[in-house]
Enzyme design. Sequence first.
Site, mmCIF file in Angstrom:
data_model
loop_
_atom_site.group_PDB
_atom_site.id
_atom_site.type_symbol
_atom_site.label_atom_id
_atom_site.label_comp_id
_atom_site.label_asym_id
_atom_site.label_seq_id
_atom_site.Cartn_x
_atom_site.Cartn_y
_atom_site.Cartn_z
ATOM 1 N N CYS A 1 28.727 51.752 -25.742
ATOM 2 C CA CYS A 1 28.601 51.967 -24.297
ATOM 3 C C CYS A 1 27.754 50.859 -23.657
ATOM 4 C CB CYS A 1 28.056 53.364 -24.005
ATOM 5 S SG CYS A 1 28.330 53.916 -22.301
ATOM 6 N N GLU B 1 29.312 58.507 -31.671
ATOM 7 C CA GLU B 1 28.213 59.293 -32.244
ATOM 8 C C GLU B 1 28.012 60.640 -31.564
ATOM 9 O OE1 GLU B 1 26.140 57.499 -28.715
ATOM 10 O OE2 GLU B 1 27.880 57.067 -29.983
ATOM 11 N N HIS C 1 31.614 56.824 -27.000
ATOM 12 C CA HIS C 1 30.483 57.268 -27.820
ATOM 13 C C HIS C 1 30.981 57.938 -29.096
ATOM 14 C CE1 HIS C 1 26.974 56.619 -25.144
ATOM 15 N NE2 HIS C 1 27.845 56.791 -24.171
#
Length: 265
Positions: free
Chosen positions: A114, A210, A208
């Site tokens: 990001c 994660e 994202h």
Amino acid sequence: MKVVAADQPRRSRRYALLLAARDSEYVLKAYGGYFNVFVSAFGRDCDGDAGDEAWDMFRVVDGELPAEEDLDGYDGFVISGSPYDAYADERWILRLCLLVQDLVAARKRVLGICFGHQVICRALGGRVGKARVGGWDIGIREVTMAATLPPCRFLDALQDLPPHAKITECHQDEVWEAPLGAEVLASSDKTGVEMFCVGDHVLGIQGHPEYTADILLSLVDRLSSSQSITVSFADDVKRQLEATGPDREFWLTLCKSFLKTQELA
């Protein structure tokens, strides 16, 4: 870097998380901080073996960067997302750009998520700014892989890449133009550069990988409470998350492959 033979002991790997955001109250309570989120997501080998590796964290948002003499000791660096603009001129962002340039010159593996994706782009001469279409992009978005992908060992290690993959998004800035020498690996109907690479040693991902669903929901609530997004927007995101989710395992495998697939000498 030489490929280690299968019968040779594996050299200990060392990675650095360059944290460009401060821990939210929710992430601290649920996960003990973003460091644990990233290590849980990326801190295992592609075959599931935890291996012999170590992770350090530098809070770059607070001006904490690794010392120049320590850079060579790391196999890879991960730059996190951030509520800050990658094109802003705060001192810590400018210092981070210089660090990225040094890491790339040294051919260290650098993964940007990001904000990290955007700041790598800026550091390498690309263009970054506010999203040109539709403002905030929050929720699950399907991205399309490029029809022709460059020859990269970390991509080859994945064997067959899907033509499309869903990923969690939360951003209002984007890469306008990838750096010279970069290859655009994926795009979406909202964002032209969802993922890019420079050779085998730089990878930027707008989404994202994660994030878990609960982290995104907590963030949506905070953005709604601060009136950064409307209540109706937040409700739409929540309904979407009830109906679908990201192809998270694919993205985590991709990131692990990038960080841990060794280069030929």
